[in-house]
Design an enzyme around this catalytic site. Structure first.
Site, mmCIF file in Angstrom:
data_model
loop_
_atom_site.group_PDB
_atom_site.id
_atom_site.type_symbol
_atom_site.label_atom_id
_atom_site.label_comp_id
_atom_site.label_asym_id
_atom_site.label_seq_id
_atom_site.Cartn_x
_atom_site.Cartn_y
_atom_site.Cartn_z
ATOM 1 C CB CYS A 1 -0.941 0.009 1.197
ATOM 2 S SG CYS A 1 -2.102 -1.349 1.161
ATOM 3 C CG HIS B 1 -3.199 3.417 2.327
ATOM 4 N ND1 HIS B 1 -3.696 3.126 1.077
ATOM 5 C CD2 HIS B 1 -3.235 2.258 3.039
ATOM 6 C CE1 HIS B 1 -4.019 1.846 1.031
ATOM 7 N NE2 HIS B 1 -3.761 1.293 2.210
ATOM 8 C CG ASN C 1 -6.543 -0.866 1.282
ATOM 9 O OD1 ASN C 1 -5.882 -0.384 0.373
ATOM 10 N ND2 ASN C 1 -6.000 -1.378 2.376
HETATM 11 N N1 ACO Z 1 -18.123 -9.058 9.404
HETATM 12 C C1 ACO Z 1 -18.535 -9.352 10.634
HETATM 13 N N2 ACO Z 1 -17.685 -9.695 11.621
HETATM 14 C C2 ACO Z 1 -16.373 -9.743 11.320
HETATM 15 C C3 ACO Z 1 -15.885 -9.440 10.027
HETATM 16 C C4 ACO Z 1 -16.832 -9.098 9.046
HETATM 17 N N3 ACO Z 1 -16.475 -8.772 7.792
HETATM 18 N N4 ACO Z 1 -14.546 -9.571 10.027
HETATM 19 C C5 ACO Z 1 -14.180 -9.918 11.285
HETATM 20 N N5 ACO Z 1 -15.295 -10.031 12.050
HETATM 21 C C6 ACO Z 1 -15.373 -10.392 13.466
HETATM 22 C C7 ACO Z 1 -14.161 -11.159 13.939
HETATM 23 O O1 ACO Z 1 -14.338 -12.540 13.684
HETATM 24 C C8 ACO Z 1 -14.164 -10.849 15.427
HETATM 25 O O2 ACO Z 1 -15.121 -11.667 16.048
HETATM 26 P P1 ACO Z 1 -14.876 -12.244 17.539
HETATM 27 O O3 ACO Z 1 -14.780 -11.033 18.426
HETATM 28 O O4 ACO Z 1 -16.085 -13.076 17.777
HETATM 29 O O5 ACO Z 1 -13.591 -13.016 17.446
HETATM 30 C C9 ACO Z 1 -14.677 -9.403 15.500
HETATM 31 O O6 ACO Z 1 -15.365 -9.182 14.241
HETATM 32 C C10 ACO Z 1 -13.586 -8.366 15.677
HETATM 33 O O7 ACO Z 1 -12.537 -8.630 14.757
HETATM 34 P P2 ACO Z 1 -11.240 -7.724 14.672
HETATM 35 O O8 ACO Z 1 -10.320 -8.269 13.627
HETATM 36 O O9 ACO Z 1 -10.688 -7.536 16.054
HETATM 37 O O10 ACO Z 1 -11.892 -6.344 14.184
HETATM 38 P P3 ACO Z 1 -11.240 -4.933 14.056
HETATM 39 O O11 ACO Z 1 -12.033 -3.954 14.804
HETATM 40 O O12 ACO Z 1 -9.748 -4.963 14.275
HETATM 41 O O13 ACO Z 1 -11.459 -4.592 12.509
HETATM 42 C C11 ACO Z 1 -10.220 -4.537 10.463
HETATM 43 C C12 ACO Z 1 -10.885 -5.413 11.516
HETATM 44 C C13 ACO Z 1 -11.275 -3.702 9.797
HETATM 45 C C14 ACO Z 1 -9.543 -5.449 9.443
HETATM 46 C C15 ACO Z 1 -9.158 -3.613 11.117
HETATM 47 O O14 ACO Z 1 -8.369 -4.342 12.003
HETATM 48 C C16 ACO Z 1 -8.263 -2.920 10.136
HETATM 49 O O15 ACO Z 1 -8.690 -2.078 9.369
HETATM 50 N N6 ACO Z 1 -6.934 -3.191 10.169
HETATM 51 C C17 ACO Z 1 -5.946 -2.503 9.379
HETATM 52 C C18 ACO Z 1 -6.002 -2.831 7.924
HETATM 53 C C19 ACO Z 1 -4.908 -2.035 7.236
HETATM 54 O O16 ACO Z 1 -4.710 -0.883 7.519
HETATM 55 N N7 ACO Z 1 -4.139 -2.621 6.376
HETATM 56 C C20 ACO Z 1 -2.957 -1.863 5.920
HETATM 57 C C21 ACO Z 1 -2.873 -1.649 4.579
HETATM 58 S S1 ACO Z 1 -3.337 -2.991 3.569
HETATM 59 C C22 ACO Z 1 -1.988 -3.431 2.579
HETATM 60 O O17 ACO Z 1 -0.862 -3.031 2.772
HETATM 61 C C23 ACO Z 1 -2.223 -4.430 1.503
#
Ligand code: ACO
Length: 313
Positions: free
Chosen positions: A109, A240, A270
């Protein structure tokens, strides 16, 4: 001797995949996706290759310049059409250009900022007078559409900028870095590994989130210092577009008010290396940046890699 941003372009596939469409594909909800990420829909290629999207963005960025005159093409992508030829070589051919030096850059990214840094350095060497820098991705091909934790995040698209060596300083400063020890938190294996095909995005989202916020803030502060600027001098922050909560946390810690932060991830998700050039193109077309304004670009991605850049438009 400097480098100025002359023009921009972008390309988004027509097909829209909404959160409601995703509700029918995996166990998720529009409410979960919008509250956790800010994303409402994303664009998905229906056959357009990465180089097709990159070429369309490039043609738009070159609206007042002949494609044959381009001397350097750098494409940032993690989803190239082929291992080789590079996507940049494919773009060169589709543009009908036979003279440009052409190659790809891989920094997930952060790829566009890395590519911009490379092009800026080459232009300052004075051998080459202009460059196309493109971020282009087709992440829909490397996303596991059965994994709800990643498939809701990504989209396809491309953005391009056309740069020229100039007397004035347009690109003012960069801050770039990488820490490969975090590689496993966000990765897509490939043929050189011992992993078996198919290769999909793997991410420990929660851990990436925390490091992304901290690293983007630190990098933005360093680039402002290098450019002898303060956050209040910035007309627009283009981060980003990974997650609205990351964007808001970064802006808040930099003391940049919301009206100075560009957000379009609600429409595109993204798009990895394409996210910043697409956003820059939209910001310019929407009149959110005018001549002389200072724009701060900040990216973070797999590697981990990060990069910031200040441009006087
Ligand atoms: N729908 C419903 N529930 C979901 C989903 C979904 N799509 N995805 C995960 N959950 C659930 C999980 O299973 C978990 O359930 P549990 O509590 O029963 O175990 C719960 O939701 C919380 O999951 P988390 O992963 O802790 O959720 P979080 O609030 O961290 O959000 C996310 C996830 C959106 C992916 C976030 O962590 C994020 O944006 N991370 C950074 C991504 C990023 O910036 N990437 C960098 C660039 S990408 C690149 O370089 C290619």
């Amino acid at each position: 001797m400097g480098v100025r941003l002359v023009s921009t372009g972008s390309c988004l596939p027509d097909k829209v995949l909404s959160n409601f469409d995703l509700e029918k594909m995996v166990d998720t909800s529009d409410h979960w996706i919008t509250t956790r990420t800010g994303i409402r829909e994303r664009r998905i290629s229906q056959g357009e290759t990465t180089s097709d999207m990159a070429t369309e963005a490039a043609f738009k960025a070159l609206s007042s310049t002949s494609p044959e005159e381009v001397e350097l093409i750098v494409v940032a992508t993690a989803t190239p059409d082929a291992f080789f030829p590079s996507t940049a070589c494919k773009v060169q051919s589709k543009l009908g250009n036979k003279r440009a030096v052409a190659f790809d850059v891989s920094a997930a990214c952060t790829g566009f900022i890395y590519a911009l840094y490379v092009a800026d350095s080459i232009l300052r060497s004075k051998d080459i007078k202009n460059a196309l820098v493109i971020g282009a991705e087709r992440f829909s091909k490397i996303v596991n559409w059965e994994d709800r934790s990643t498939c809701i995040l990504f989209g396809d698209g491309a953005g391009a900028v056309y740069l020229e060596a100039s007397e004035d300083e347009g690109i003012l400063a960069f801050d770039l870095g990488a820490d490969g020890s975090y590689g496993e938190l966000l990765s897509v294996p490939s043929v050189g590994s011992n992993e078996d095909f198919p290769f999909f995005v793997k991410m420990k989202g929660n851990e990436v989130f925390k490091i992304a916020v901290r690293t983007m803030v630190e990098s933005a502060k360093r680039v402002l210092e290098k450019a002898s600027l303060k956050a209040e001098d910035i007309s627009l922050l283009i981060p980003h577009q990974a997650n609205l909560r990351i964007i808001n946390a970064v802006a808040q810690r930099l003391n940049i008010p919301q009206e100075k932060v560009f957000v379009n991830l609600d429409k595109y998700g993204n798009t990895s290396a394409a996210s910043i050039p697409i956003a820059l193109d939209e910001a310019l077309r929407q009149g959110k940046l005018k001549k002389g304004d200072l724009v701060l670009l900040v990216a973070f991605g797999g590697g981990f890699t990060w990069g910031s850049c200040v441009i006087k438009v």
